[in-house]
Design a protein around this motif. Structure first.
Motif, PDB file in Angstrom:
ATOM      1  N   PRO A  51       0.585  -1.325  -0.008  1.00  0.00           N
ATOM      2  CA  PRO A  51       0.081  -0.224   0.075  1.00  0.00           C
ATOM      3  C   PRO A  51       0.742   1.322   0.213  1.00  0.00           C
ATOM      4  N   ALA A  52       1.924   1.193   0.764  1.00  0.00           N
ATOM      5  CA  ALA A  52       2.845   2.346   0.884  1.00  0.00           C
ATOM      6  C   ALA A  52       3.332   2.865  -0.523  1.00  0.00           C
ATOM      7  N   ALA A  53       3.468   1.803  -1.314  1.00  0.00           N
ATOM      8  CA  ALA A  53       4.265   2.085  -2.612  1.00  0.00           C
ATOM      9  C   ALA A  53       3.362   2.283  -3.677  1.00  0.00           C
ATOM     10  N   GLY A  54       2.120   1.707  -3.328  1.00  0.00           N
ATOM     11  CA  GLY A  54       0.909   1.579  -4.278  1.00  0.00           C
ATOM     12  C   GLY A  54       0.959   0.575  -5.354  1.00  0.00           C
ATOM     13  N   SER A  55       1.678  -0.433  -5.023  1.00  0.00           N
ATOM     14  CA  SER A  55       2.184  -1.482  -6.052  1.00  0.00           C
ATOM     15  C   SER A  55       1.743  -3.124  -5.782  1.00  0.00           C
ATOM     16  N   ILE A  56       1.539  -3.801  -6.827  1.00  0.00           N
ATOM     17  CA  ILE A  56       1.265  -5.300  -6.342  1.00  0.00           C
ATOM     18  C   ILE A  56       2.274  -6.074  -7.007  1.00  0.00           C
ATOM     19  N   THR A  57       3.133  -6.825  -6.201  1.00  0.00           N
ATOM     20  CA  THR A  57       3.943  -7.702  -7.172  1.00  0.00           C
ATOM     21  C   THR A  57       3.339  -9.089  -7.169  1.00  0.00           C
ATOM     22  N   LEU A  58       3.263  -9.478  -8.459  1.00  0.00           N
ATOM     23  CA  LEU A  58       2.535 -10.705  -8.706  1.00  0.00           C
ATOM     24  C   LEU A  58       3.617 -12.001  -8.581  1.00  0.00           C
ATOM     25  N   ASP A  59       4.593 -11.913  -9.207  1.00  0.00           N
ATOM     26  CA  ASP A  59       5.839 -12.650  -9.091  1.00  0.00           C
ATOM     27  C   ASP A  59       7.283 -12.158  -9.450  1.00  0.00           C
ATOM     28  N   THR A  60       8.064 -12.969  -9.642  1.00  0.00           N
ATOM     29  CA  THR A  60       9.371 -12.539  -9.861  1.00  0.00           C
ATOM     30  C   THR A  60       9.848 -11.970 -11.097  1.00  0.00           C
ATOM     31  N   GLU A  61       8.558 -11.575 -11.755  1.00  0.00           N
ATOM     32  CA  GLU A  61       8.837 -10.944 -13.124  1.00  0.00           C
ATOM     33  C   GLU A  61       7.837  -9.685 -13.375  1.00  0.00           C
ATOM     34  N   THR A  62       6.648  -9.771 -12.620  1.00  0.00           N
ATOM     35  CA  THR A  62       5.637  -8.799 -12.915  1.00  0.00           C
ATOM     36  C   THR A  62       5.403  -7.835 -11.749  1.00  0.00           C
ATOM     37  N   THR A  63       5.152  -6.684 -11.996  1.00  0.00           N
ATOM     38  CA  THR A  63       4.745  -5.864 -10.793  1.00  0.00           C
ATOM     39  C   THR A  63       3.914  -4.675 -11.315  1.00  0.00           C
ATOM     40  N   LEU A  64       2.746  -4.488 -10.717  1.00  0.00           N
ATOM     41  CA  LEU A  64       1.486  -3.597 -11.156  1.00  0.00           C
ATOM     42  C   LEU A  64       1.803  -2.243 -10.158  1.00  0.00           C
ATOM     43  N   ARG A  65       1.876  -1.169 -10.879  1.00  0.00           N
ATOM     44  CA  ARG A  65       2.019   0.140 -10.026  1.00  0.00           C
ATOM     45  C   ARG A  65       0.892   1.155 -10.561  1.00  0.00           C
ATOM     46  N   GLY A  66       0.838   2.072  -9.652  1.00  0.00           N
ATOM     47  CA  GLY A  66      -0.268   2.982  -9.741  1.00  0.00           C
ATOM     48  C   GLY A  66      -1.689   2.669  -9.071  1.00  0.00           C
ATOM     49  N   VAL A  67      -1.471   1.809  -8.148  1.00  0.00           N
ATOM     50  CA  VAL A  67      -2.631   1.498  -7.389  1.00  0.00           C
ATOM     51  C   VAL A  67      -3.223   2.778  -6.447  1.00  0.00           C
ATOM     52  N   PRO A  68      -4.229   3.180  -6.765  1.00  0.00           N
ATOM     53  CA  PRO A  68      -4.761   4.314  -5.907  1.00  0.00           C
ATOM     54  C   PRO A  68      -5.178   4.150  -4.160  1.00  0.00           C
ATOM     55  N   PRO A  69      -4.748   5.123  -3.420  1.00  0.00           N
ATOM     56  CA  PRO A  69      -5.070   4.957  -1.997  1.00  0.00           C
ATOM     57  C   PRO A  69      -6.429   4.312  -1.535  1.00  0.00           C
ATOM     58  N   GLU A  70      -7.306   4.708  -2.362  1.00  0.00           N
ATOM     59  CA  GLU A  70      -8.829   4.157  -2.141  1.00  0.00           C
ATOM     60  C   GLU A  70      -9.069   2.728  -2.036  1.00  0.00           C
ATOM     61  N   ALA A  71      -8.275   1.970  -3.032  1.00  0.00           N
ATOM     62  CA  ALA A  71      -8.056   0.650  -3.109  1.00  0.00           C
ATOM     63  C   ALA A  71      -7.664  -0.112  -2.066  1.00  0.00           C
ATOM     64  N   TRP A  72      -6.894   0.593  -1.066  1.00  0.00           N
ATOM     65  CA  TRP A  72      -6.575  -0.315   0.172  1.00  0.00           C
ATOM     66  C   TRP A  72      -7.557   0.337   1.171  1.00  0.00           C
ATOM     67  N   THR A  73      -8.173   1.357   1.036  1.00  0.00           N
ATOM     68  CA  THR A  73      -9.252   1.697   2.134  1.00  0.00           C
ATOM     69  C   THR A  73     -10.431   0.986   2.125  1.00  0.00           C
ATOM     70  N   TYR A  74     -10.859   0.367   1.051  1.00  0.00           N
ATOM     71  CA  TYR A  74     -12.018  -0.552   1.021  1.00  0.00           C
ATOM     72  C   TYR A  74     -11.607  -1.874   1.589  1.00  0.00           C
ATOM     73  N   THR A  75     -12.144  -1.934   2.943  1.00  0.00           N
ATOM     74  CA  THR A  75     -11.878  -3.413   3.554  1.00  0.00           C
ATOM     75  C   THR A  75     -13.025  -4.112   3.791  1.00  0.00           C
ATOM     76  N   LEU A  76     -12.904  -5.336   3.759  1.00  0.00           N
ATOM     77  CA  LEU A  76     -13.813  -6.474   3.888  1.00  0.00           C
ATOM     78  C   LEU A  76     -13.493  -7.260   5.140  1.00  0.00           C
ATOM     79  N   GLY A  77     -13.896  -6.874   6.419  1.00  0.00           N
ATOM     80  CA  GLY A  77     -13.238  -7.784   7.333  1.00  0.00           C
ATOM     81  C   GLY A  77     -11.813  -7.130   7.746  1.00  0.00           C
TER      82      GLY A  77
END
Length: 413
Positions: A321-347
């Motif tokens: 969340p701090a970097a706004g990224s998702i590391t899928l595996d040793t090859e692929t990283t997704l960046r630019g995840v907005p802060p709101e995406a981490w704010t919406y929690t389910l449990g």
């Protein structure tokens, strides 16, 4: 009541509770109304001290298998709810014939579906799912709430497929599924919102048009005036359950009681604002797979060691969340995840983490399953997961936008 009084006043402690309040609340209410007395389950070991045992649905004297006196303390072994049902049928010599039409889509975890083999002889504890989803192919809008929220923050989620028992709640309470409509024995739909509820809403919001037989359908009448309908009440309830002010104010109640719905405002525009929010949320949450994908920035850096060894990249599935990224595996990283995406929690986790957790590679504990059926590899589903994460992120951002509007509106109520 007396026992709690004893603990609170005699022992000076407030740490007292009983599972009946959550697990058996509905059965106790039904028994009290039907036969005038409730019932509480005792530990199995209490049977050894009972003066009389009443057995229903079995004939122990006809059993061909001897049970040792220590049968109540059987050694630990792998088991599950489903195996109990299957074992019972197999002991009777029952044979099962595979039928591909029994394979249906089920809601397994938040924003994650799974295939389910719907069969009354193989599925343990189907409860009232047949009245809601038929044989599993009937899509019915439902609100799922936590039967026990004492272990993690409260949340609810709309679905239209049969849910796993632990879809939004731990095993101690189970998932409570509240449908818009139900099915009779012939598959005909009938309303699940009661006439009593409709009268309460129409009286509170002074909607005399709802009882006028000349007015039919949402949107009928002059101008923007719409009559309150049962479907609109369904959406209103879903909005209220997502209201941050409601969850904060009634946090302790939601841990131990079935949710109660307040009536916000006094005018029809007040009602329709909340109903509109609830309808928008329901469309987002049920139709998450059709949401517009959020535009991530994807970075692919070849894992030369894995490729040289002829292996796929190692699955990681980690969010930052701090970097706004998702590391899928040793090859692929997704960046630019907005802060709101981490704010919406389910449990206790956000929607993104629910998805990541379900697609991780996990070794089965059972050696036979591990040897013969451990075929899942994340690399086979990587592109599908990326697409799902992009859509769930859009759903998260829109959900936060709506709930923030609710929070602002709650300040004026």
């Amino acid at each position: 009541y007396l026992f709690q009084k004893l603990v609170r006043t005699g022992f000076g402690s407030n740490n007292v509770d009983h599972c009946t309040r959550l697990c058996h609340a509905s059965s106790l209410t039904a028994l009290l109304e039907g036969v005038g007395s409730g019932a509480v389950s005792n530990p199995v070991n209490d049977v050894q001290h009972a003066g009389l045992i009443l057995v229903i649905g079995s004939n122990p004297t006809a059993s061909t298998r001897a049970s040792p006196p220590s049968a109540w303390c059987a050694p630990p072994r792998p088991s599950s709810w489903a195996r109990r049902s299957v074992k019972r049928n197999l002991e009777k010599g029952r044979q099962f014939q595979f039928d591909p039409t029994h394979i249906v889509v089920a809601n397994y975890r938040s924003f994650v579906t799974s295939w389910m083999y719907k069969d009354p002889d193989l599925n343990e504890m189907p409860n009232l799912t047949k009245q809601i989803f038929g044989n599993g192919n009937t899509r019915t809008p439902c609100i799922t709430v936590m039967g026990d929220s004492s272990g993690k923050p409260y949340f609810c989620l709309a679905i239209d497929h049969v849910p796993d028992y632990n879809f939004v709640s731990p095993a101690s309470g189970g998932t409570q599924t509240l449908p818009l409509v139900r099915l009779d024995q012939h598959g005909n739909k009938f309303e699940n919102i009661t006439d009593w509820a409709l009268k309460q809403f129409t009286a509170h919001y002074n909607d005399t048009a709802s009882t006028n037989p000349a007015r039919t359908g949402v949107g009928a009448g002059k101008g923007n005036l719409k009559k309150i309908t049962k479907e609109a009440i369904f959406h209103y309830c879903y909005a209220v359950l997502h209201n941050p002010a409601y969850r904060e104010k009634y946090a302790q109640n939601l841990k131990r009681e079935f949710p109660r719905i307040p009536l916000y405002g006094t005018s029809l525009p007040d009602f329709w604002q909340w109903a509109a929010w609830g309808e928008a949320l329901m469309q987002l949450h049920i139709g998450y797979e059709q949401a517009t994908p959020f535009p991530f920035t994807r970075t692919d850096t070849p894992d030369t060691k894995a490729r040289a060894a002829g292996m796929p990249p190692k699955a990681l599935l980690r969010s930052d969340p701090a970097a706004g990224s998702i590391t899928l595996d040793t090859e692929t990283t997704l960046r630019g995840v907005p802060p709101e995406a981490w704010t919406y929690t389910l449990g206790n986790r956000c929607a993104i983490d629910w998805v990541l957790d379900q697609y991780k590679e996990k070794k089965p504990k059972d050696p036979t399953i591990r040897e013969k059926f451990d075929t899942y590899r994340f690399c086979d589903y990587k592109e599908k997961v990326i697409d799902l994460l992009m859509r769930v992120t859009t759903v998260s951002v829109e959900t936060v936008r709506i709930t923030e509007a609710m929070k602002a509106a709650s300040r004026t109520i």
